[in-house]
Motif scaffolding. Structure first.
Motif, PDB file in Angstrom:
ATOM      1  N   UNK A 261       0.854  -1.184   0.000  1.00  0.00           N
ATOM      2  CA  UNK A 261       0.000   0.000   0.000  1.00  0.00           C
ATOM      3  C   UNK A 261       0.885   1.227   0.000  1.00  0.00           C
ATOM      4  N   UNK A 262       0.703   2.086  -1.004  1.00  0.00           N
ATOM      5  CA  UNK A 262       1.425   3.343  -1.081  1.00  0.00           C
ATOM      6  C   UNK A 262       0.416   4.477  -0.924  1.00  0.00           C
ATOM      7  N   UNK A 263       0.635   5.318   0.080  1.00  0.00           N
ATOM      8  CA  UNK A 263      -0.256   6.444   0.357  1.00  0.00           C
ATOM      9  C   UNK A 263       0.589   7.639   0.762  1.00  0.00           C
ATOM     10  N   UNK A 264       1.404   8.098  -0.148  1.00  0.00           N
ATOM     11  CA  UNK A 264       2.323   9.193   0.138  1.00  0.00           C
ATOM     12  C   UNK A 264       1.607  10.535   0.174  1.00  0.00           C
ATOM     13  N   UNK A 265       2.063  11.376   1.078  1.00  0.00           N
ATOM     14  CA  UNK A 265       1.606  12.767   1.181  1.00  0.00           C
ATOM     15  C   UNK A 265       0.089  12.869   1.241  1.00  0.00           C
ATOM     16  N   UNK A 266      -0.479  12.195   2.222  1.00  0.00           N
ATOM     17  CA  UNK A 266      -1.906  12.322   2.492  1.00  0.00           C
ATOM     18  C   UNK A 266      -2.061  12.795   3.929  1.00  0.00           C
TER      19      UNK A 266
END
Length: 348
Positions: free
Chosen positions: A162-167
């Motif tokens: 799971x990639x959820x960068x800069x949230x």
């Protein structure tokens, strides 16, 4: 057919893909400036029965019709947001066979506030029971609060990455996201918590003790000596690209994730390594990771596998040898001593 900025009605005419039954990869992303069609035309895409990768625009009022069920070999889906505010619970119903989904937003100087996406309804991601890789990075308007539906849906999938960068989330530190099934979690650029994970900035948690970068010619050595010695003999957990990379993901994404989730990077330097584009890419990504994400921490272990003159080594490897840990494999009489030294280098 990338970034032609044309209306979909003018592109998707009958019979467009009828003679491309063996096509495996199709990129028609960033072509749309608006459409009146309620769905992507089923009669157009249903012929692409060999398609494995599809990159396409996400448009407000459009979804994947029943014709997409014929794309039984489709595994990777990349959706470029061209004005789509939300994904409904049945949005992915007809592409439930995919294993990799990229919904990330591409930030540009003209789009610094993130994409249009504000919501993903409960049940949308749960339709993708075979999903192993999900990227929702840079959707700044979605926020952590909007991730509740996504992450709880992931428990019904086969998610590994799971990639959820800069949230970000405007409502403070609330552990609203369940990522208990995720093996590789990339939330760099965030300052919030995921349920079941400690805050990355306080205590780094790595999936692997080390990522081993090597040329194809050294594959047998890695499996027969490195894995046998370090995993079976020393209890280490290694990331090996032949074994641990996720099918359906881009090679560059696999490399970035592997390095980000490994405490140390072991580079087996041979002439073939120096000639390999991917080996050099892995080394450069590791150097960037060390400089920017780990504040210059010593994380790269150079192993000189052959007698190569320093004059033939690239400058970045010479600098690493001068300032970071390196091992000269040719100096050891037997492999057991070499494995002991490598194990010690990984521990420190």
């Amino acid at each position: 057919m990338v970034e032609n900025r044309r209306e979909l009605e003018r592109i998707f005419y009958n019979g467009l893909f009828e003679n491309l039954r063996w096509l495996k990869c199709l990129d028609i992303g960033k072509n749309s400036i608006g459409t009146k069609e309620p769905i992507y035309p089923d009669e157009i895409f249903c012929h692409l029965k060999s398609l494995q990768t599809l990159k396409i625009d996400g448009i407000s009022g459009a979804s994947f019709g029943k014709g997409f069920r014929y794309l039984t070999k489709l595994r990777l889906l990349r959706i470029y947001n061209m004005g789509l505010v939300g994904y409904s619970s049945d949005y992915f119903e007809n592409v439930s066979q995919i294993t990799s989904l990229d919904l990330s937003c591409t930030l540009t100087p003209n789009n610094e506030e993130g994409c249009y996406l504000r919501r993903i309804e409960a049940g949308a991601i749960a339709k993708l029971q075979k999903l192993q890789y999900l990227d929702i990075s840079h959707n700044l308007k979605l926020g952590f609060c909007g991730l509740r539906n996504v992450t709880y849906d992931l428990t019904k999938t086969q998610i590994k990455v799971l990639r959820a960068r800069k949230i970000t989330c405007p409502y403070g530190y609330r552990p609203v996201c369940n990522v208990s099934k995720v093996k590789i979690l990339d939330i760099s650029g965030n300052l919030r918590y995921f349920k079941g994970y400690e805050r990355l900035h306080d205590k780094p948690q790595y999936t692997f003790d080390a990522f081993v970068s090597y040329a194809e010619d050294d594959r047998l050595f890695v499996f027969n000596e490195i894995i046998e010695g370090l995993e079976n003999g020393k209890g280490k957990y290694l990331c090996i690209h032949h074994r641990n990379f996720i099918p359906g993901c881009d090679i560059s994404d696999n490399i970035t994730n592997a390095i980000h989730e490994s405490e140390k990077i072991v580079c087996l330097i041979t002439q073939k390594f120096l000639e390999s584009e991917w080996c050099n890419y892995e080394l450069n990504i590791a150097r960037v990771e060390g400089m920017w994400s780990r504040s210059g921490k010593n994380m790269i272990i150079i192993v000189l596998m052959e007698n190569i003159s320093k004059n033939d080594l690239p400058i970045q490897i010479i600098e690493l040898i001068a300032h970071q840990t390196y091992i000269d494999y040719t100096a050891y009489i037997n492999t057991d001593i070499f494995i002991d030294m490598l194990n010690t280098a990984i521990d420190h």
